[in-house]
Design a protein around this motif. Structure first.
Motif, short mmCIF file in Angstrom:
data_model
loop_
_atom_site.label_atom_id
_atom_site.label_comp_id
_atom_site.label_asym_id
_atom_site.label_seq_id
_atom_site.Cartn_x
_atom_site.Cartn_y
_atom_site.Cartn_z
N UNK A 1 21.01 41.94 -53.80
CA UNK A 1 21.88 40.45 -53.72
C UNK A 1 23.61 40.79 -53.83
N UNK A 2 23.81 40.05 -53.02
CA UNK A 2 25.14 40.47 -52.96
C UNK A 2 26.06 38.59 -53.01
N UNK A 3 26.79 38.96 -52.88
CA UNK A 3 27.88 37.17 -52.95
C UNK A 3 27.60 36.68 -51.18
N UNK A 4 27.05 37.54 -50.41
CA UNK A 4 26.53 36.65 -49.11
C UNK A 4 25.10 36.14 -49.95
N UNK A 5 24.11 36.32 -50.38
CA UNK A 5 22.95 35.84 -50.25
C UNK A 5 22.23 37.20 -50.92
N UNK A 6 20.63 37.23 -50.52
CA UNK A 6 19.94 37.38 -51.25
C UNK A 6 19.15 38.84 -49.99
N UNK A 7 18.57 40.44 -49.69
CA UNK A 7 17.95 40.40 -48.73
C UNK A 7 17.02 41.86 -48.83
N UNK A 8 15.72 41.05 -49.21
CA UNK A 8 14.18 42.00 -49.15
C UNK A 8 14.15 43.06 -48.31
N UNK A 9 14.29 44.51 -49.91
CA UNK A 9 13.89 45.76 -49.55
C UNK A 9 13.06 45.97 -48.51
N UNK A 10 12.06 47.15 -47.97
CA UNK A 10 11.69 47.37 -47.11
C UNK A 10 10.46 47.56 -48.60
N UNK A 11 10.44 47.47 -49.96
CA UNK A 11 9.67 47.63 -50.89
C UNK A 11 9.51 46.88 -51.58
N UNK A 12 10.20 45.21 -51.09
CA UNK A 12 9.87 44.24 -51.55
C UNK A 12 9.18 43.95 -50.45
N UNK A 13 8.65 44.02 -49.22
CA UNK A 13 9.04 43.11 -48.10
C UNK A 13 7.11 42.40 -48.43
N UNK A 14 6.45 44.04 -49.29
CA UNK A 14 5.17 43.31 -49.40
C UNK A 14 4.74 42.79 -50.76
N UNK A 15 5.72 41.78 -50.92
CA UNK A 15 5.61 41.72 -52.09
C UNK A 15 6.28 40.61 -51.99
N UNK A 16 6.87 39.56 -50.90
CA UNK A 16 7.69 38.63 -50.71
C UNK A 16 6.87 37.10 -51.85
N UNK A 17 5.99 37.20 -51.13
CA UNK A 17 5.33 36.30 -52.68
C UNK A 17 5.86 36.03 -54.05
N UNK A 18 5.86 36.89 -54.13
CA UNK A 18 6.73 37.43 -55.21
C UNK A 18 8.09 36.72 -55.72
N UNK A 19 8.86 37.89 -55.21
CA UNK A 19 9.95 37.55 -54.56
C UNK A 19 10.35 35.52 -53.93
N UNK A 20 9.21 34.75 -53.65
CA UNK A 20 9.66 33.42 -53.22
C UNK A 20 9.06 33.00 -54.72
N UNK A 21 8.41 33.37 -55.50
CA UNK A 21 7.94 33.06 -56.28
C UNK A 21 9.08 32.35 -57.86
N UNK A 22 10.04 33.06 -57.68
CA UNK A 22 11.42 32.81 -58.23
C UNK A 22 11.66 31.18 -58.73
N UNK A 23 11.57 30.85 -57.03
CA UNK A 23 12.28 29.68 -56.73
C UNK A 23 11.15 28.81 -57.26
N UNK A 24 10.16 28.33 -57.45
CA UNK A 24 8.92 27.57 -57.50
C UNK A 24 9.31 27.11 -58.73
#
Length: 465
Positions: A427-450
């Motif tokens: 996370x930064x002031x500009x937004x959110x960037x998914x890391x290479x480790x997070x790409x396989x878990x993108x559904x988990x990251x998206x679910x935060x906003x569900x």
């Protein structure tokens, strides 16, 4: 949008920690939120708004029939070898197209058409011609439209495939699932290796622009070694895109899956080994990890669209086409039009009866709130681009809603902090960037906003890995 690293890192500990049932986010809200208490006038109003805005179109035709049942399948299908069932369905499908088409302005161009199923090549050539002719008469196609079809390779020959290409189909997809004969027997999908290579040769000979193949891991009798061979043979086919799906064993929803020997399915640990190996094989071969379970050659439009921030996602999956209104024809198909989602009747009799009484064959739907639209933007940006620009999000909704990201999403920021601590995102002031480790878990990251996730039962969805 900043250039995106296309690497993906496999962390077994993190995958085990976050492996839980979650939506696939082909839409937000997911289709589970569609309700039978829906006023169909909202659908007509959404079409009218799209006409006013001249929003491009994406069309989907659902062909539900299959000659035999694949035991792993979770799709809405009608299994019968009696192909006479297709003729009346095609007639009703055309009636549905003729019912909706007059509501849509002819100056709206179709950028995407997809025939899915079931098995679209269950139809004979004359039925294909008739359906194609009716769609072509009712809509205006962009010269560069993506026109795709799914086929069952067991039902396709050189003449049929050439005919599809001559009509105008330029993309094609077929399921391999697994090359191993023992696995094929267990899932009731016998496809000899020679046949699959013949079909690919005929597709290339016909001149299709792009070919996608599907694999599934987690099926009975699969091992790390056996699936390595399947991936090697898939690479020898040289498809443009490869989808590698995690098998969702949900016999309580799909009873036909009980016909497979559950005791012979790979363990969770072995499935992770298969996934890790498959990612390594495909990326070593030059394929780019697009997201979720999709890989593409680096010169493929999907990979290019992701790099330029133009990748989109709808009920048809990832697409390179512009943001469009998706209109679904046929039983069980889903439309996404402006701020309205609707699904047609799932039972063929109900679908027929609605058209016989001049009613829209809609079974359920939902109209999105302002909050849904904001969350949809966030989730789709993360799912497609693996990053989110807070500035772009706030600018998009500034005129209609004075949005401050940190204030609006303050309740979920601690969840983002936890994901960042585990190395899944930055996370930064500009937004959110998914890391290479997070790409396989993108559904988990998206679910935060569900906002709906807490109201759903866990067995509705497949696990994230």
């Amino acid at each position: 949008m900043k250039p995106l690293s296309q690497t993906v890192e496999f962390d077994a500990a993190l995958l085990n920690k976050y492996n839980q049932p979650l939506p696939r986010y082909t839409s937000y809200p997911p289709a589970t939120e569609l309700s039978p208490n829906f006023d169909t006038t909202s659908f007509r109003a959404a079409i009218a708004l799209g006409n006013y805005k001249k929003t491009p179109l994406s069309l989907y035709c659902h062909i539900p029939f299959c000659e035999t049942a694949c035991y792993f399948c979770g799709c809405n299908t009608i299994v019968t070898p009696r192909k006479g069932i297709a003729a009346p369905y095609v007639d009703y499908l055309v009636r549905h197209i003729r019912q909706i088409a007059p509501l849509i302005s002819r100056d709206r161009r179709v950028h995407q058409l997809h025939w899915g199923g079931g098995t679209p090549n269950y139809l004979n050539i004359h039925q294909v011609d008739y359906l194609w002719e009716q769609i072509s008469q009712q809509f205006t196609f962009d010269d560069r439209a993506e026109i795709s079809i799914e086929i069952n390779p067991r039902d396709g020959d050189r003449q049929y495939l050439n005919h599809l290409r001559q009509l105008g189909f330029n993309r094609i997809s077929f399921g391999i699932q697994d090359f191993n004969p023992t696995v094929q027997a267990a899932i009731n999908r016998i496809q000899p290796e020679s046949m699959l290579f013949n079909v690919m040769d005929w597709i290339r000979e016909a001149g299709f622009k792009s070919v996608n193949v599907d694999l599934i891991y987690g099926l009975p009798y699969q091992t790390v070694d056996s699936f390595r061979e399947t991936v090697e043979k898939t690479l020898a086919l040289n498809p443009d895109r490869i989808a590698v799906f995690n098998f969702a064993y949900i016999p309580w929803m799909k009873p036909i899956q009980k016909r497979m020997p559950a005791s012979e399915m790979p363990s969770s640990a072995e499935k992770l080994q298969i996934l890790q190996q498959t990612i390594a094989q495909l990326t070593d071969a030059g394929y780019v990890f697009i997201g979720m379970d999709h890989f593409a050659k680096p010169n493929d439009e999907l990979a290019i669209a992701q790099q330029t921030g133009k990748l989109h996602r709808n009920f048809q999956g990832y697409t390179t086409q512009p943001e469009s209104d998706l209109v679904g024809f046929g039983m069980t198909s889903i439309s996404m039009v402006q701020d309205v989602y609707v699904q047609n009747h799932k039972r063929i009799g109900d679908f027929y009866r609605a058209l016989d009484t001049n009613q829209l064959p809609i079974e359920r739907g939902v109209r999105l709130s302002q909050d849904d639209l904001i969350r949809r933007t966030v989730i789709m940006e993360l799912m497609c681009q693996f990053q989110l620009s807070v500035q772009d999000l706030e600018a998009k909704y500034h005129l209609r809603f004075d949005l401050d990201f940190n204030d609006y999403f303050a309740p979920v920021l601690p969840q983002l902090d936890a994901l960042e601590a585990d190395g899944l995102l930055k996370r930064s002031r500009d937004g959110i960037e998914v890391t290479p480790s997070g790409r396989l878990l993108i559904r988990n990251i998206a679910a935060v906003f569900d906002a709906y996730l807490g109201d759903r039962t866990g067995n509705v969805f497949s696990k994230s890995i």
